[in-house]
Design an enzyme around this catalytic site. Structure first.
Site, PDB file in Angstrom:
ATOM      1  N   TYR A 174       0.722  -1.168  -0.130  1.00 20.60           N
ATOM      2  CA  TYR A 174      -0.195  -0.050  -0.226  1.00 20.60           C
ATOM      3  C   TYR A 174       0.929   1.234   0.047  1.00 20.60           C
ATOM      4  O   TYR A 174       2.092   1.072  -0.154  1.00 20.60           O
ATOM      5  CB  TYR A 174      -0.867  -0.144   1.261  1.00 20.60           C
ATOM      6  CG  TYR A 174      -2.099   0.765   1.159  1.00 20.60           C
ATOM      7  CD1 TYR A 174      -3.191   0.438   0.506  1.00 20.60           C
ATOM      8  CD2 TYR A 174      -2.054   1.762   2.091  1.00 20.60           C
ATOM      9  CE1 TYR A 174      -4.252   1.275   0.440  1.00 20.60           C
ATOM     10  CE2 TYR A 174      -3.238   2.484   2.221  1.00 20.60           C
ATOM     11  CZ  TYR A 174      -4.295   2.553   1.575  1.00 20.60           C
ATOM     12  OH  TYR A 174      -5.594   3.135   1.350  1.00 20.60           O
ATOM     13  N   ARG A 214      -5.782   8.912 -11.685  1.00 18.36           N
ATOM     14  CA  ARG A 214      -5.215   9.848 -10.619  1.00 18.36           C
ATOM     15  C   ARG A 214      -4.808   9.008  -9.424  1.00 18.36           C
ATOM     16  O   ARG A 214      -5.461   8.578  -8.510  1.00 18.36           O
ATOM     17  CB  ARG A 214      -6.407  10.815  -9.953  1.00 18.36           C
ATOM     18  CG  ARG A 214      -5.997  11.994  -9.076  1.00 18.36           C
ATOM     19  CD  ARG A 214      -5.399  11.635  -7.559  1.00 18.36           C
ATOM     20  NE  ARG A 214      -6.454  11.245  -6.744  1.00 18.36           N
ATOM     21  CZ  ARG A 214      -6.509  10.078  -5.723  1.00 18.36           C
ATOM     22  NH1 ARG A 214      -5.789   9.190  -5.796  1.00 18.36           N
ATOM     23  NH2 ARG A 214      -7.445  10.080  -4.919  1.00 18.36           N
ATOM     24  N   LYS A 220      -5.586  -2.798  -2.536  1.00 23.76           N
ATOM     25  CA  LYS A 220      -6.795  -2.363  -1.806  1.00 23.76           C
ATOM     26  C   LYS A 220      -7.353  -3.511  -1.612  1.00 23.76           C
ATOM     27  O   LYS A 220      -8.196  -3.824  -0.337  1.00 23.76           O
ATOM     28  CB  LYS A 220      -7.759  -1.285  -2.520  1.00 23.76           C
ATOM     29  CG  LYS A 220      -7.259   0.146  -2.799  1.00 23.76           C
ATOM     30  CD  LYS A 220      -7.679   1.054  -1.523  1.00 23.76           C
ATOM     31  CE  LYS A 220      -6.959   2.442  -1.779  1.00 23.76           C
ATOM     32  NZ  LYS A 220      -7.080   3.279  -0.518  1.00 23.76           N
ATOM     33  N   GLU A 256     -12.141   3.713  -7.294  1.00 19.24           N
ATOM     34  CA  GLU A 256     -10.661   4.172  -6.471  1.00 19.24           C
ATOM     35  C   GLU A 256      -9.735   4.795  -7.414  1.00 19.24           C
ATOM     36  O   GLU A 256      -9.586   4.354  -8.731  1.00 19.24           O
ATOM     37  CB  GLU A 256      -9.787   2.866  -6.179  1.00 19.24           C
ATOM     38  CG  GLU A 256      -8.719   3.031  -5.276  1.00 19.24           C
ATOM     39  CD  GLU A 256      -9.060   3.543  -4.102  1.00 19.24           C
ATOM     40  OE1 GLU A 256      -9.698   3.180  -3.355  1.00 19.24           O
ATOM     41  OE2 GLU A 256      -8.403   4.644  -3.440  1.00 19.24           O
ATOM     42  N   ASP A 257      -9.245   6.043  -7.206  1.00 22.46           N
ATOM     43  CA  ASP A 257      -8.467   6.686  -7.932  1.00 22.46           C
ATOM     44  C   ASP A 257      -8.797   7.011  -9.204  1.00 22.46           C
ATOM     45  O   ASP A 257      -8.019   7.056 -10.361  1.00 22.46           O
ATOM     46  CB  ASP A 257      -6.955   6.031  -7.817  1.00 22.46           C
ATOM     47  CG  ASP A 257      -6.446   6.126  -6.359  1.00 22.46           C
ATOM     48  OD1 ASP A 257      -6.982   6.522  -5.684  1.00 22.46           O
ATOM     49  OD2 ASP A 257      -5.022   5.817  -6.393  1.00 22.46           O
ATOM     50  N   ASP A 305     -13.890   5.440  -2.420  1.00 23.09           N
ATOM     51  CA  ASP A 305     -13.187   5.353  -1.413  1.00 23.09           C
ATOM     52  C   ASP A 305     -12.437   6.555  -1.332  1.00 23.09           C
ATOM     53  O   ASP A 305     -12.322   7.067  -0.091  1.00 23.09           O
ATOM     54  CB  ASP A 305     -11.955   4.089  -1.613  1.00 23.09           C
ATOM     55  CG  ASP A 305     -10.991   3.991  -0.554  1.00 23.09           C
ATOM     56  OD1 ASP A 305     -11.485   3.997   0.648  1.00 23.09           O
ATOM     57  OD2 ASP A 305      -9.854   3.933  -0.871  1.00 23.09           O
ATOM     58  N   ASP A 306     -12.007   7.326  -2.426  1.00 19.55           N
ATOM     59  CA  ASP A 306     -11.303   8.589  -2.156  1.00 19.55           C
ATOM     60  C   ASP A 306     -12.288   9.614  -1.309  1.00 19.55           C
ATOM     61  O   ASP A 306     -11.628  10.680  -0.930  1.00 19.55           O
ATOM     62  CB  ASP A 306     -10.541   8.857  -3.494  1.00 19.55           C
ATOM     63  CG  ASP A 306      -9.763   8.053  -4.004  1.00 19.55           C
ATOM     64  OD1 ASP A 306      -8.868   7.644  -3.082  1.00 19.55           O
ATOM     65  OD2 ASP A 306      -9.921   7.356  -5.164  1.00 19.55           O
ATOM     66  N   ASN A 327      -0.815  11.543  -0.563  1.00 19.05           N
ATOM     67  CA  ASN A 327       0.060  10.306  -0.608  1.00 19.05           C
ATOM     68  C   ASN A 327       0.794  10.409  -1.984  1.00 19.05           C
ATOM     69  O   ASN A 327       0.217  10.944  -2.930  1.00 19.05           O
ATOM     70  CB  ASN A 327      -0.811   9.245  -0.525  1.00 19.05           C
ATOM     71  CG  ASN A 327      -1.583   8.938   0.630  1.00 19.05           C
ATOM     72  OD1 ASN A 327      -0.939   8.808   1.697  1.00 19.05           O
ATOM     73  ND2 ASN A 327      -2.748   8.538   0.923  1.00 19.05           N
TER      74      ASN A 327
HETATM   75  N1  LIG Z   1      -4.986   9.851   3.323  1.00 15.58           N
HETATM   76  C1  LIG Z   1      -5.819   9.501   2.415  1.00 15.58           C
HETATM   77  O1  LIG Z   1      -6.747   8.368   2.779  1.00 15.58           O
HETATM   78  C2  LIG Z   1      -6.290   9.816   1.008  1.00 15.58           C
HETATM   79  C3  LIG Z   1      -5.259  10.594   0.570  1.00 15.58           C
HETATM   80  N2  LIG Z   1      -5.466  11.350  -0.601  1.00 15.58           N
HETATM   81  C4  LIG Z   1      -4.523  12.099  -1.331  1.00 15.58           C
HETATM   82  O2  LIG Z   1      -4.931  13.368  -1.454  1.00 15.58           O
HETATM   83  C5  LIG Z   1      -4.239  13.925  -2.635  1.00 15.58           C
HETATM   84  C6  LIG Z   1      -5.472  14.553  -3.470  1.00 15.58           C
HETATM   85  O3  LIG Z   1      -6.304  13.333  -3.747  1.00 15.58           O
HETATM   86  P1  LIG Z   1      -7.782  13.954  -4.385  1.00 15.58           P
HETATM   87  O4  LIG Z   1      -8.431  14.842  -3.713  1.00 15.58           O
HETATM   88  O5  LIG Z   1      -8.502  12.590  -4.727  1.00 15.58           O
HETATM   89  O6  LIG Z   1      -7.366  14.354  -5.961  1.00 15.58           O
HETATM   90  P2  LIG Z   1      -8.097  15.559  -6.765  1.00 15.58           P
HETATM   91  O7  LIG Z   1      -7.433  15.288  -8.195  1.00 15.58           O
HETATM   92  O8  LIG Z   1      -9.658  14.996  -6.740  1.00 15.58           O
HETATM   93  O9  LIG Z   1      -8.048  16.785  -6.166  1.00 15.58           O
HETATM   94  C7  LIG Z   1      -6.771  17.501  -6.175  1.00 15.58           C
HETATM   95  C8  LIG Z   1      -7.154  18.973  -5.726  1.00 15.58           C
HETATM   96  O10 LIG Z   1      -5.767  19.635  -5.282  1.00 15.58           O
HETATM   97  C9  LIG Z   1      -5.891  20.934  -5.756  1.00 15.58           C
HETATM   98  N3  LIG Z   1      -4.521  21.547  -6.130  1.00 15.58           N
HETATM   99  C10 LIG Z   1      -3.584  21.051  -7.236  1.00 15.58           C
HETATM  100  N4  LIG Z   1      -2.658  21.923  -7.327  1.00 15.58           N
HETATM  101  C11 LIG Z   1      -2.730  22.830  -6.283  1.00 15.58           C
HETATM  102  C12 LIG Z   1      -2.273  23.776  -5.702  1.00 15.58           C
HETATM  103  N5  LIG Z   1      -1.146  24.391  -6.176  1.00 15.58           N
HETATM  104  N6  LIG Z   1      -2.685  24.711  -4.659  1.00 15.58           N
HETATM  105  C13 LIG Z   1      -3.923  24.368  -4.163  1.00 15.58           C
HETATM  106  N7  LIG Z   1      -4.874  23.392  -4.531  1.00 15.58           N
HETATM  107  C14 LIG Z   1      -4.211  22.607  -5.543  1.00 15.58           C
HETATM  108  C15 LIG Z   1      -6.726  20.710  -7.111  1.00 15.58           C
HETATM  109  O11 LIG Z   1      -7.141  21.881  -7.661  1.00 15.58           O
HETATM  110  P3  LIG Z   1      -8.098  21.885  -8.970  1.00 15.58           P
HETATM  111  O12 LIG Z   1      -9.489  21.586  -8.412  1.00 15.58           O
HETATM  112  O13 LIG Z   1      -8.014  23.564  -9.455  1.00 15.58           O
HETATM  113  O14 LIG Z   1      -7.725  21.212  -9.990  1.00 15.58           O
HETATM  114  C16 LIG Z   1      -7.668  19.619  -6.644  1.00 15.58           C
HETATM  115  O15 LIG Z   1      -8.906  20.524  -6.245  1.00 15.58           O
HETATM  116  C17 LIG Z   1      -3.473  12.961  -3.414  1.00 15.58           C
HETATM  117  O16 LIG Z   1      -2.417  12.839  -2.955  1.00 15.58           O
HETATM  118  C18 LIG Z   1      -3.887  11.595  -2.680  1.00 15.58           C
HETATM  119  O17 LIG Z   1      -3.224  10.538  -2.762  1.00 15.58           O
HETATM  120  C19 LIG Z   1      -6.700  10.980  -1.547  1.00 15.58           C
HETATM  121  C20 LIG Z   1      -7.614  10.080  -0.855  1.00 15.58           C
HETATM  122  C21 LIG Z   1      -7.509   9.548   0.372  1.00 15.58           C
HETATM  123  C1  LIG Z   2      -5.339   6.510   0.177  1.00 14.71           C
HETATM  124  C2  LIG Z   2      -5.827   6.781  -1.251  1.00 14.71           C
HETATM  125  O1  LIG Z   2      -6.830   6.043  -1.501  1.00 14.71           O
HETATM  126  C3  LIG Z   2      -4.957   7.890  -2.005  1.00 14.71           C
HETATM  127  O2  LIG Z   2      -4.275   8.408  -1.576  1.00 14.71           O
HETATM  128  O3  LIG Z   2      -5.731   7.675  -3.218  1.00 14.71           O
HETATM  129 MG   LIG Z   3      -7.100   6.434  -3.594  1.00 20.29          MG
END
Ligand SMILES: NC(=O)C1=CN([C@@H]2O[C@H](COP(=O)(O)OP(=O)(O)OC[C@H]3O[C@@H](n4cnc5c(N)ncnc54)[C@H](OP(=O)(O)O)[C@@H]3O)[C@@H](O)[C@H]2O)C=CC1
Ligand SMILES: CC(=O)C(=O)O
Ligand SMILES: [Mg+2]
Length: 554
Positions: free
Chosen positions: A63, A116, A134, A206-207, A230-231, A387
């Site tokens: 993971y 993603r 997963k 997922e992703d 999941d996300d 991550n």
């Molecule tokens: N800890 C956990 O369990 C999880 C962690 N994550 C992690 O979170 C991160 C994001 O995932 P997720 O939300 O699914 O991804 P998304 O692609 O859905 O969202 C990413 C967001 O980040 C924004 N962004 C990109 N660049 C910048 C910047 N320079 N300043 C501010 N905002 C910015 C994007 O803006 P815009 O909308 O304008 O494109 C978008 O809103 C990943 O690294 C993922 O691994 C995700 C799911 C679970």
């Molecule tokens: C943990 C997870 O699902 C992610 O980073 O996308």
């Molecule tokens: Mg994920």
């Protein structure tokens, strides 16, 4: 088999220990990933026994973070294919592809289209490591039999040229197909999955990129399918669980009194914001007031109504600040430390895959405004959810150093405990959806859930909060330790199935299995936990009697 294997007998425990000893000699996390995946192919019982017993050692391998590197190298590493690949060329023929999967009884399908992958962007077909990982966690933590899990990668192309041009690339060498054809393929996959495995099959997304993730989730939920992203949803539950856990630490301002700044307005943070509003509503805070506590920042700066440029998505629009905040938003621009200074949040949650975005200035400013607003003993929350680890907004050590130990910290990828000046240690919590999704799947499978409702995610968040021990709290962990993942999955599973029943989302088959319950109220009734245990796979070998059974007899 006689003569083909050594004559001595080993039980499963011995083989698990032997495998662990051999794996400990691997030089790098990627080597270990390859070796452990090889073990999965050659001896599934030993692999799952090892995962169940030593999940805390192997979670960082199968993971995040090592799986991220494995995905980046997937096409070069690929020895034996894992999971099922369905590509855009299979449109119209998905049923036949799906019938190539050898298992007759699948309970949960984990789908990605690789666009993603963690914070690593579009990896195309190389994203397969994620649904495979997963699925492993569904088994190792949730106890769902591996046979019941089906990891799927949907290949519609990849928009990263370097991947398409990699001579070893295993996916389609074309740009991503979008629009109607994409939707037709996903529709066909979902229909064929339900045709083959029945309507109570749980579909775990997922992703995906946010543009598809929200849409697909809404579409199949509206159709009444048992499906969750999941996300969006599981991340929301674990983040809310962490916020609730933090409430039990002295100095952390009450949820209903603080401003929350979400850095990143994608799946993870929008999901968390949505669930937070729901949790506050249950505490009596009107929805509009709760939304006023929330500020989102995306790649263009503060999200507000009437912002110029790209149109806001409906999910962002729901949290957009009113035009009255235009001046503030323009002053902030894209500068996070200015945002902290002007919004004055006590909680900063990062999920934008912008490694290091929480600079010293940002974290110090957060600490200062929290103490100015809530008193000198007040403690800010810093959640760096992105991550893999290179994408984390800051490290645990930085968060503690830059706030003189005041910060309450949690992260998506685990950080090692940090020593305090007094010799004791901080135990930073791992705020990762793995604390939620195995339990959600277990609860849904046990109850035969027909839908994965938000109330079930809220129940999951509360179950996590209840599991936090005073020892964990004393060391500033706002979430149960990842070592307890299986225990947490079972508790979340129990809470989710109870909520499915209470909200009429359990199916007759699930209900008949659960009818043994004397009453449906209360928290984690032991009967339900026992029932959940009954669904859980026991890792053991069938006894082997030398000289019997396997010999061909002419
Ligand atoms: N800890 C956990 O369990 C999880 C962690 N994550 C992690 O979170 C991160 C994001 O995932 P997720 O939300 O699914 O991804 P998304 O692609 O859905 O969202 C990413 C967001 O980040 C924004 N962004 C990109 N660049 C910048 C910047 N320079 N300043 C501010 N905002 C910015 C994007 O803006 P815009 O909308 O304008 O494109 C978008 O809103 C990943 O690294 C993922 O691994 C995700 C799911 C679970
Ligand atoms: C943990 C997870 O699902 C992610 O980073 O996308
Ligand atoms: Mg994920």
């Amino acid at each position: 088999m006689q003569g083909l294997i050594p004559p001595g007998q080993s039980d499963l425990q011995c083989e698990v220990d032997r495998a662990h000893a051999a794996l400990s000699k691997c030089c790098s996390p990627l080597d270990k990933y390859q070796a452990v995946m090889n073990l999965k192919e050659t001896n599934g019982d030993c692999f799952y026994g090892l995962m169940a017993q030593r999940l805390v050692d192997y979670l960082p391998i199968i993971y995040t973070p090592a799986v991220g590197e494995a995905c980046q190298q997937w096409s070069s590493l690929l020895a034996r294919p894992q999971g099922l690949y369905i590509s855009i060329s299979d449109l119209g023929n998905v049923a036949n592809v799906l019938y190539n999967w050898p298992e007759e009884d699948v309970r949960i399908a984990i789908l990605t289209d690789g666009e993603r992958i963690l914070g690593l962007g579009d990896l195309g077909c190389n994203g397969m490591g994620i649904p495979v990982g997963k699925a492993t966690v569904h088994t190792a933590a949730g106890g769902i039999h591996p046979r019941y899990t089906l990891p799927i990668t949907i290949d519609v192309g990849c928009n990263r040229r370097s991947i398409r041009e990699d001579p070893f690339y295993v996916g389609l060498r074309q740009e991503r197909v979008r629009g109607d054809k994409y939707d037709e393929l996903v529709d066909e996959i979902v229909d064929c999955l339900r045709q083959r495995y029945g309507p109570s099959l749980v579909i775990h997304w997922e992703d995906f990129a946010a543009s598809n993730a929200f849409r697909l989730l809404a579409k199949y939920r509206e159709r009444g399918y048992a499906t969750f992203n999941d996300d969006i949803q599981a991340t929301a539950a674990v983040t809310l669980g962490a916020l609730m856990g933090a409430q039990r630490l002295p100095g952390v301002p009450p949820l209903r009194q603080q401003a929350f700044l979400f850095f990143g307005a994608g799946q993870a943070n929008l999901g968390a914001a949505q669930l937070l509003v729901r949790a506050l509503a249950e505490e009596g805070v009107p929805e509009e007031d709760a939304k006023r506590q929330i500020w989102l920042m995306d790649s263009q700066g503060i999200v507000y109504t009437g912002r110029k440029g790209r149109q806001l998505t409906p999910q962002k629009e729901a949290f957009a600040r009113s035009q009255a905040d235009t001046g503030l938003a323009e002053q902030v621009g894209k500068d996070l430390s200015k945002a902290v200074g002007l919004i004055r949040p006590a909680t900063l949650i990062g999920a934008a895959a912008q490694g290091g975005a929480f600079s010293e200035g940002v974290v110090r400013a957060l600490n200062q405004v929290t103490q100015e607003t809530f008193g000198e003993n007040a403690r800010p929350a810093v959640f760096a959810l992105s991550n893999p680890v290179e994408e984390a907004e800051c490290t645990a050590q930085q968060a503690y150093d830059w706030t003189d130990g005041a910060a309450v910290f949690a992260s998506g990828t685990a950080f090692a405990p940090v020593r305090r000046n007094d010799g004791s240690t901080f135990l930073p919590g791992q705020c990762n959806n793995c604390l939620v999704f195995p339990g959600v799947a277990l609860g849904c499978v046990a109850a035969g859930a027909t839908e994965v409702a938000d109330s079930m995610m809220l129940a999951a968040a509360r179950a996590i909060g209840r599991k936090l021990t005073s020892d964990e709290l004393q060391r500033d962990s706002v979430l149960p330790r990842i070592e307890r993942l299986s225990e947490i999955a079972r508790a979340v599973g129990a809470a989710v199935s109870l909520e499915a029943i209470a909200s009429n989302k359990a199916s007759p088959s699930g209900l008949s299995a659960l009818r043994c319950l004397p009453e449906l109220g209360g928290t984690e009734p032991s009967e339900l936990l026992q029932l959940a245990e009954g669904c859980i796979r026991q890792m053991q070998y069938d006894p082997f009697v030398p000289g019997s059974g396997l010999r061909t007899s002419g």
